[in-house]
Design a protein around this motif. Sequence first.
Motif, mmCIF file in Angstrom:
data_model
loop_
_atom_site.group_PDB
_atom_site.id
_atom_site.type_symbol
_atom_site.label_atom_id
_atom_site.label_comp_id
_atom_site.label_asym_id
_atom_site.label_seq_id
_atom_site.Cartn_x
_atom_site.Cartn_y
_atom_site.Cartn_z
ATOM 1 N N GLU A 76 0.980 -1.276 -0.047
ATOM 2 C CA GLU A 76 -0.023 -0.063 -0.076
ATOM 3 C C GLU A 76 0.756 1.284 -0.159
ATOM 4 O O GLU A 76 0.476 2.289 -0.246
ATOM 5 C CB GLU A 76 -0.735 0.068 1.249
ATOM 6 C CG GLU A 76 -0.195 -0.509 2.593
ATOM 7 C CD GLU A 76 -1.348 -0.852 3.622
ATOM 8 O OE1 GLU A 76 -1.012 -0.189 4.661
ATOM 9 O OE2 GLU A 76 -2.245 -1.365 3.404
ATOM 10 N N SER A 77 2.248 0.963 0.207
ATOM 11 C CA SER A 77 3.269 2.000 0.145
ATOM 12 C C SER A 77 3.762 1.980 -1.103
ATOM 13 O O SER A 77 3.789 1.500 -2.078
ATOM 14 C CB SER A 77 4.148 1.741 1.354
ATOM 15 O OG SER A 77 4.324 0.514 1.623
ATOM 16 N N PRO A 78 4.887 2.922 -1.182
ATOM 17 C CA PRO A 78 5.652 3.103 -2.651
ATOM 18 C C PRO A 78 5.935 1.761 -3.283
ATOM 19 O O PRO A 78 6.142 0.850 -2.710
ATOM 20 C CB PRO A 78 6.700 3.902 -2.238
ATOM 21 C CG PRO A 78 6.864 4.291 -0.743
ATOM 22 C CD PRO A 78 5.285 3.631 -0.188
ATOM 23 N N PRO A 79 5.944 1.791 -4.686
ATOM 24 C CA PRO A 79 6.062 0.450 -5.403
ATOM 25 C C PRO A 79 7.385 -0.056 -5.018
ATOM 26 O O PRO A 79 8.437 0.674 -4.685
ATOM 27 C CB PRO A 79 6.125 0.912 -6.921
ATOM 28 C CG PRO A 79 6.073 2.482 -6.806
ATOM 29 C CD PRO A 79 5.716 2.884 -5.352
ATOM 30 N N ASP A 80 7.594 -1.377 -4.964
ATOM 31 C CA ASP A 80 8.934 -1.861 -4.317
ATOM 32 C C ASP A 80 9.744 -2.191 -5.708
ATOM 33 O O ASP A 80 9.415 -2.772 -6.447
ATOM 34 C CB ASP A 80 8.582 -3.427 -4.124
ATOM 35 C CG ASP A 80 9.760 -4.080 -3.542
ATOM 36 O OD1 ASP A 80 10.651 -3.563 -3.690
ATOM 37 O OD2 ASP A 80 9.483 -5.451 -3.258
ATOM 38 N N PRO A 81 10.852 -1.435 -5.689
ATOM 39 C CA PRO A 81 11.743 -1.581 -6.699
ATOM 40 C C PRO A 81 12.341 -2.949 -6.826
ATOM 41 O O PRO A 81 13.025 -3.466 -7.828
ATOM 42 C CB PRO A 81 12.945 -0.426 -6.618
ATOM 43 C CG PRO A 81 13.039 -0.318 -4.927
ATOM 44 C CD PRO A 81 11.504 -0.545 -4.694
ATOM 45 N N ASP A 82 12.314 -3.660 -5.669
ATOM 46 C CA ASP A 82 12.748 -5.010 -5.641
ATOM 47 C C ASP A 82 11.798 -6.172 -6.097
ATOM 48 O O ASP A 82 12.114 -7.397 -5.962
ATOM 49 C CB ASP A 82 13.471 -5.397 -4.535
ATOM 50 C CG ASP A 82 14.512 -4.532 -4.291
ATOM 51 O OD1 ASP A 82 15.389 -4.449 -5.038
ATOM 52 O OD2 ASP A 82 14.924 -4.045 -2.897
ATOM 53 N N LEU A 83 10.473 -5.864 -6.466
ATOM 54 C CA LEU A 83 9.437 -6.651 -6.445
ATOM 55 C C LEU A 83 9.974 -7.852 -7.587
ATOM 56 O O LEU A 83 9.654 -8.825 -7.298
ATOM 57 C CB LEU A 83 8.231 -5.826 -6.974
ATOM 58 C CG LEU A 83 6.955 -6.709 -7.061
ATOM 59 C CD1 LEU A 83 6.586 -7.013 -5.668
ATOM 60 C CD2 LEU A 83 5.691 -5.893 -7.557
ATOM 61 N N GLY A 84 10.440 -7.645 -8.834
ATOM 62 C CA GLY A 84 10.648 -8.612 -9.547
ATOM 63 C C GLY A 84 11.683 -9.286 -9.183
ATOM 64 O O GLY A 84 11.388 -10.766 -9.371
ATOM 65 N N LEU A 85 12.773 -8.896 -8.389
ATOM 66 C CA LEU A 85 13.884 -9.613 -8.027
ATOM 67 C C LEU A 85 13.031 -10.569 -6.771
ATOM 68 O O LEU A 85 13.469 -12.076 -6.834
ATOM 69 C CB LEU A 85 14.750 -8.602 -7.334
ATOM 70 C CG LEU A 85 16.186 -9.471 -6.568
ATOM 71 C CD1 LEU A 85 16.858 -10.174 -7.716
ATOM 72 C CD2 LEU A 85 16.735 -8.493 -6.067
ATOM 73 N N ARG A 86 12.261 -10.140 -6.075
ATOM 74 C CA ARG A 86 11.842 -11.146 -5.006
ATOM 75 C C ARG A 86 11.114 -12.163 -5.573
ATOM 76 O O ARG A 86 11.292 -13.353 -5.092
ATOM 77 C CB ARG A 86 10.757 -10.234 -4.129
ATOM 78 C CG ARG A 86 11.653 -9.307 -3.204
ATOM 79 C CD ARG A 86 10.248 -8.729 -2.404
ATOM 80 N NE ARG A 86 10.938 -7.097 -2.170
ATOM 81 C CZ ARG A 86 11.171 -7.047 -0.979
ATOM 82 N NH1 ARG A 86 11.693 -7.847 -0.079
ATOM 83 N NH2 ARG A 86 11.807 -5.576 -0.427
ATOM 84 N N GLY A 87 10.142 -11.961 -6.645
ATOM 85 C CA GLY A 87 9.468 -13.026 -7.352
ATOM 86 C C GLY A 87 10.247 -14.021 -8.048
ATOM 87 O O GLY A 87 9.866 -15.233 -7.885
ATOM 88 N N ASP A 88 11.405 -13.637 -8.606
ATOM 89 C CA ASP A 88 12.055 -14.368 -9.436
ATOM 90 C C ASP A 88 12.769 -15.350 -8.291
ATOM 91 O O ASP A 88 12.881 -16.655 -8.503
ATOM 92 C CB ASP A 88 13.086 -13.738 -10.202
ATOM 93 C CG ASP A 88 12.869 -12.998 -11.204
ATOM 94 O OD1 ASP A 88 11.512 -13.015 -11.688
ATOM 95 O OD2 ASP A 88 13.525 -12.022 -11.859
ATOM 96 N N VAL A 89 13.339 -14.750 -7.207
ATOM 97 C CA VAL A 89 14.072 -15.869 -6.320
ATOM 98 C C VAL A 89 13.242 -16.693 -5.665
ATOM 99 O O VAL A 89 13.545 -17.995 -5.439
ATOM 100 C CB VAL A 89 14.879 -14.852 -5.240
ATOM 101 C CG1 VAL A 89 15.539 -15.674 -4.024
ATOM 102 C CG2 VAL A 89 16.041 -14.011 -5.917
ATOM 103 N N ALA A 90 11.762 -16.263 -5.406
ATOM 104 C CA ALA A 90 10.956 -17.030 -4.624
ATOM 105 C C ALA A 90 10.678 -18.187 -5.545
ATOM 106 O O ALA A 90 10.277 -19.317 -5.083
ATOM 107 C CB ALA A 90 9.775 -16.321 -4.275
ATOM 108 N N ALA A 91 10.520 -18.034 -6.606
ATOM 109 C CA ALA A 91 10.217 -19.084 -7.825
ATOM 110 C C ALA A 91 11.304 -20.190 -7.762
ATOM 111 O O ALA A 91 11.093 -21.373 -8.078
ATOM 112 C CB ALA A 91 9.993 -18.372 -9.141
ATOM 113 N N GLN A 92 12.690 -19.377 -7.805
ATOM 114 C CA GLN A 92 13.651 -20.694 -7.557
ATOM 115 C C GLN A 92 13.770 -21.321 -6.475
ATOM 116 O O GLN A 92 13.958 -22.652 -6.563
ATOM 117 C CB GLN A 92 14.969 -19.704 -7.818
ATOM 118 C CG GLN A 92 15.125 -19.029 -9.301
ATOM 119 C CD GLN A 92 15.933 -17.969 -9.465
ATOM 120 O OE1 GLN A 92 17.223 -17.858 -8.510
ATOM 121 N NE2 GLN A 92 16.046 -16.914 -10.256
ATOM 122 N N GLU A 93 13.115 -20.741 -5.369
ATOM 123 C CA GLU A 93 12.963 -21.567 -4.222
ATOM 124 C C GLU A 93 12.074 -22.490 -4.337
ATOM 125 O O GLU A 93 12.289 -23.704 -3.769
ATOM 126 C CB GLU A 93 12.753 -20.520 -3.147
ATOM 127 C CG GLU A 93 13.983 -19.557 -2.428
ATOM 128 C CD GLU A 93 15.029 -20.165 -2.095
ATOM 129 O OE1 GLU A 93 14.969 -21.461 -1.450
ATOM 130 O OE2 GLU A 93 16.173 -19.689 -2.357
#
Lengths: 205, 129
Positions: A76-93
């Motif tokens: 709900e706060s500012p867009p997360d500049p790391d959003l894509g990175l988090r998603g990529d790493v989570a998928a690899q996990e």
Amino acid sequence: MPCDITRVPGTRGMLTLSGRTSVRAGSPQTQGSGSGVSMHPLSRRAVLSAGVALAVAACSPSADAPPAPEQSTPSESPPDPDLGLRGDVAAQEWALVALYDSALATPGTLDPSLLALMRDQHREHAAALGSAEPPAGAPTSATGSSSTAPAPGGDVRARLIESEQQAAGARTDACGAARDPDLVRLLALIASSEASHAESLRGTA
Amino acid sequence: MTSGLAAAIEGEQAAVYAYGLAGPHLDETQRGLALGALAAHRLRVLALRELTPDGMEPGAPAGYDVPPVEGPEQARLLLAQVESRLCATYADLAAETSGADRTEAVLSARECAVRSVAWGAPPQAFPGR
């Protein structure tokens, strides 16, 4: 410097840095009560505590804080500049979770409890990155593609070791790309966990 | 100097101390491992000092008050614990650095986690936390 290197009671610590020349190991006189310095009946625990205390002397800035792997915060706060990175790493996990599920389904010489422990740690990694469930369409143990299914026998171990090493390298790279310091810290710990998984698997040869 | 850098130097110094304490209790094979780890920690101290502004290095502590190590099992437990916590210290350092320094901090954290497991600790999802 925020580190209280002489911290004594109150923390879990029972280790004191002396202001003088070397202190005899275990000398009780520098301690307050209840420090647990006595080694006799509880020697194992005491040594563990000593390790903790020695590490407290290392005064990790976050030593007083709980582990705090990153909690996912619905945006709900500012867009997360790391959003894509988090998603990529989570998928690899989650892919690693599937790989361990496949290994667990393959009769072999590896200790199933160790495999399950490490699989669950990958789940913890994904959760800390904000992914509590496998993404839709992700391979599972039942639907895993042949490319993720380890070959039987010793190759299972080799495949897992290779995958963990690759993961540790990828997390190290991700650390360099992450903007949020908390994410950097988390990725560094995940990289370390995965490097230690590879070591555990090597040790079970 | 950042708090993370100071903590890492102090953690490395504590690790060097712990290896000195534990080493005599280890068998020959493990002592070889310990000597390698000790050398690695000493090199890390030197590398961290390179990052430290002149005159800002934390001094080496005069000593530590720790219970005596009695036997190889306690020695391994002590080393596993110290390595694990130093891993977390390096993760903190990674969070406050960038570029090559950050990469070095992450690699250091990984080495610590690997050594912790080599000393017998079970793997952790978030080592040292």
